[in-house]
Scaffold this active site. Structure first.
Site, PDB file in Angstrom:
ATOM      1  N   LYS A 164       0.814  -1.213   0.000  1.00  0.00           N
ATOM      2  CA  LYS A 164       0.000   0.000   0.000  1.00  0.00           C
ATOM      3  C   LYS A 164       0.852   1.268   0.000  1.00  0.00           C
ATOM      4  O   LYS A 164       0.387   2.335  -0.381  1.00  0.00           O
ATOM      5  CB  LYS A 164      -0.975  -0.034   1.168  1.00  0.00           C
ATOM      6  CG  LYS A 164      -2.061  -1.092   0.913  1.00  0.00           C
ATOM      7  CD  LYS A 164      -3.079  -1.183   2.018  1.00  0.00           C
ATOM      8  CE  LYS A 164      -4.191  -2.158   1.647  1.00  0.00           C
ATOM      9  NZ  LYS A 164      -3.746  -3.566   1.733  1.00  0.00           N
TER      10      LYS A 164
HETATM   11  C1  LIG Z   1      -4.394  -4.700   1.004  1.00  0.00           C
HETATM   12  C2  LIG Z   1      -3.590  -5.961   0.882  1.00  0.00           C
HETATM   13  C3  LIG Z   1      -3.928  -6.978  -0.054  1.00  0.00           C
HETATM   14  C4  LIG Z   1      -5.166  -6.907  -0.916  1.00  0.00           C
HETATM   15  O1  LIG Z   1      -5.040  -5.968  -1.947  1.00  0.00           O
HETATM   16  P1  LIG Z   1      -6.330  -5.454  -2.765  1.00  0.00           P
HETATM   17  O2  LIG Z   1      -5.849  -4.382  -3.642  1.00  0.00           O
HETATM   18  O3  LIG Z   1      -7.282  -4.969  -1.709  1.00  0.00           O
HETATM   19  O4  LIG Z   1      -6.874  -6.624  -3.513  1.00  0.00           O
HETATM   20  C5  LIG Z   1      -3.090  -8.068  -0.161  1.00  0.00           C
HETATM   21  N1  LIG Z   1      -1.993  -8.206   0.627  1.00  0.00           N
HETATM   22  C6  LIG Z   1      -1.639  -7.251   1.537  1.00  0.00           C
HETATM   23  C7  LIG Z   1      -0.432  -7.467   2.377  1.00  0.00           C
HETATM   24  C8  LIG Z   1      -2.417  -6.095   1.687  1.00  0.00           C
HETATM   25  O5  LIG Z   1      -2.061  -5.171   2.613  1.00  0.00           O
END
Ligand SMILES: *Cc1c(COP(=O)(O)O)cnc(C)c1O
Length: 495
Positions: A112
């Site tokens: 993120k």
């Molecule tokens: C948010 C997250 C996901 C999922 O990603 P999306 O874009 O919501 O599908 C997968 N792995 C981790 C470690 C995350 O923080």
């Protein structure tokens, strides 16, 4: 470039409008009306650039109401000095064909960061064009990773305040410490007595509270959101798929028949970005959607029925514990040929009945683009152990779900094309689970897990996680869900 709403095509805004507004008034999500398409010459050019150059090249296409200087300022600000070795998205090879795209070299050790390091720049630049000097107040409800990544991104960003609410018993000890020790003059963190849904609902209520809106206006402020329905969080994710393609070309991978992409999926944002990259000319063959025990997307892609009326599992890959994948709405819009009526009807059905079924035509299109699979916690741990024993590569619980589903895909189809597996978090963010996969040893506190994992696997602890051991807790407020309004006013110094 115009941005239109998935539920009402007549709602049109600029890029800055889409980013500042976050969501369309009738509840739809903003998408570009047309997508730019890259030719071989574009990829040749980008292959010679570093990540910042590629990000400017790709994002410049989408931010056509930003000046070149503004795009430069945003991208350089986001990706300079905040990622290990100045490489936001390096590729590690498991073997000749299998590439792991490591998206966790940023300040919070989860993917993120790639979007949330950039979003504050995009949002403040957009607000200058649309909100005319008002202070932006970012409200976040988080189950863990988003809150910390947003805090890091917005800390000390001029013209913003950020307030994060998390469920007091719903985040991991490491995630809690990451948030409670957050530095910055404009950051506020508060735990809620309740679960994630309580925090999320509370934030939504504040967003739509007219009196609150008026109070903020009187104080020259306005609310905005940093969650993944904002186009400003999605666009930065397209960049790393384009960049990976350039890297794979440079590495000499045989891409004559394209490559597959595997994404551990929750809210459908990351895999949607891969789809957009494909649409723009990156030769992606199958988009492989990997889920944990909360396999609502696996069933949808395989059967055409999205049904959230099912048991919710708390798993060792918590960032994928989700039953409403909000960005799927953008995919439906694409696949229905930008049919806002169809999307509005499906979403209405989802909120009323918790399920919908798409037409046979739509279902066929989904099956052509996607492969979907899932695995439970035991299989996830087995995959971490097998991947470590076979390749000496340590992956986190979310990435392991992706590796497991890729193995299922390869076995089922015999497809030996090169593959890019998105690795979304550092194994050290989930040290206890990862340790249990590779060792019988145990410990009784979070940092002992971290140290054991490092010594047993001979891998380095990421600096942001090591630093937490000596971090000072700044925030220890816990409030009732009914007190969120007062908490916000207090944080903003409004009496
Ligand atoms: C948010 C997250 C996901 C999922 O990603 P999306 O874009 O919501 O599908 C997968 N792995 C981790 C470690 C995350 O923080």
């Amino acid at each position: 470039m115009a941005y239109i709403s998935t539920r009402d095509k007549s709602a049109r805004v600029t890029a800055a409008g889409a980013i500042a507004q976050g969501i369309s008034v009738e509840g739809g999500l903003f998408v570009p009306e047309n997508f730019p398409k890259f030719q071989k010459s574009d990829f040749d050019k980008m292959s010679l650039m570093d990540y910042i150059g590629r990000a400017k090249y790709v994002l410049g296409q989408f931010l056509d109401d930003f000046s070149e200087e503004e795009v430069d300022y945003c991208v350089k600000g986001a990706y300079t000095g905040s990622f290990d070795d100045e490489q936001p998205a390096p590729i590690a090879k498991l073997n000749g064909n299998v590439n792991i795209l490591e998206l966790w070299h940023g300040p919070t050790c989860a993917f993120k960061d790639l979007a949330l390091q950039l979003l504050p720049y995009l949002l403040t630049t957009s607000a200058k064009k649309t909100a005319k000097g008002k202070k932006i107040v970012i409200l976040v409800a988080t189950s863990g990773d988003t809150g910390k990544a947003a805090l890091e991104g917005f800390k000390d960003v001029e013209g913003t305040e950020i307030i994060v609410f998390y469920p007091s018993d719903g985040v991991s000890p490491m995630q809690k410490l990451q948030m409670d020790s957050q530095k910055g003059e404009n950051v506020h963190v508060c735990a809620i007595r309740g679960n994630f849904d309580d925090a999320q609902t509370g934030v939504k209520v504040l967003f739509t509270d007219d009196e609150m809106k008026k109070i903020l206006e009187e104080n020259n402020m306005e609310f905005s959101s940093a969650n993944s329905i904002n186009w400003g969080r999605l666009a930065p994710q397209i960049v790393y798929y384009v960049s990976s393609y350039c890297d794979m070309l440079s590495n000499g991978d045989d891409l004559s028949n394209g490559f597959n992409v595997v994404v551990p999926t929750g809210n459908f944002g990351n895999i949607l970005a891969a789809y957009y990259a494909k649409k723009m000319g990156v030769p992606i063959n199958k988009l492989i959607c990997a889920s944990n025990a909360n396999n609502v997307l696996t069933d949808f892609i395989n059967n055409g029925t999205y049904d959230r009326n099912r048991k919710f599992y708390t798993t060792i890959s918590p960032s994928m514990d989700i039953l409403i994948s909000s960005n799927l709405e953008r995919m439906l819009f694409e696949l229905s040929g930008n049919d806002d009526k169809v999307v509005a009807a499906l979403q209405a059905q989802l909120s009323k009945e918790g399920k919908y079924t798409v037409s046979d035509e739509l279902k066929a299109k989904i099956k052509e683009l996607f492969y979907a699979g899932c695995c439970d916690d035991n299989a996830t741990l087995d995959t971490i152990r097998d991947t470590f024993n076979e390749y000496g590569y340590l992956c986190d619980t979310h990435t392991a779900v992706a590796v497991n589903v890729y193995n299922q895909y390869e076995k089922e189809t015999g497809d030996k094309r090169p593959v890019l597996i998105a690795s979304t978090a550092s194994p050290y963010k989930f040290a206890k689970s990862v340790l249990s996969a590779v060792s019988d040893k145990s410990a009784d506190d979070e940092f002992s897990f971290v140290k054991l994992l490092s010594s047993i696997t001979n891998t380095a602890v990421p600096a942001p996680i090591a630093a937490l051991e000596d971090a000072t807790v700044r925030f220890n407020d816990v409030c009732d869900k009914t007190q969120m309004r007062e908490t916000v006013l207090e944080c903003l110094n409004i009496k």
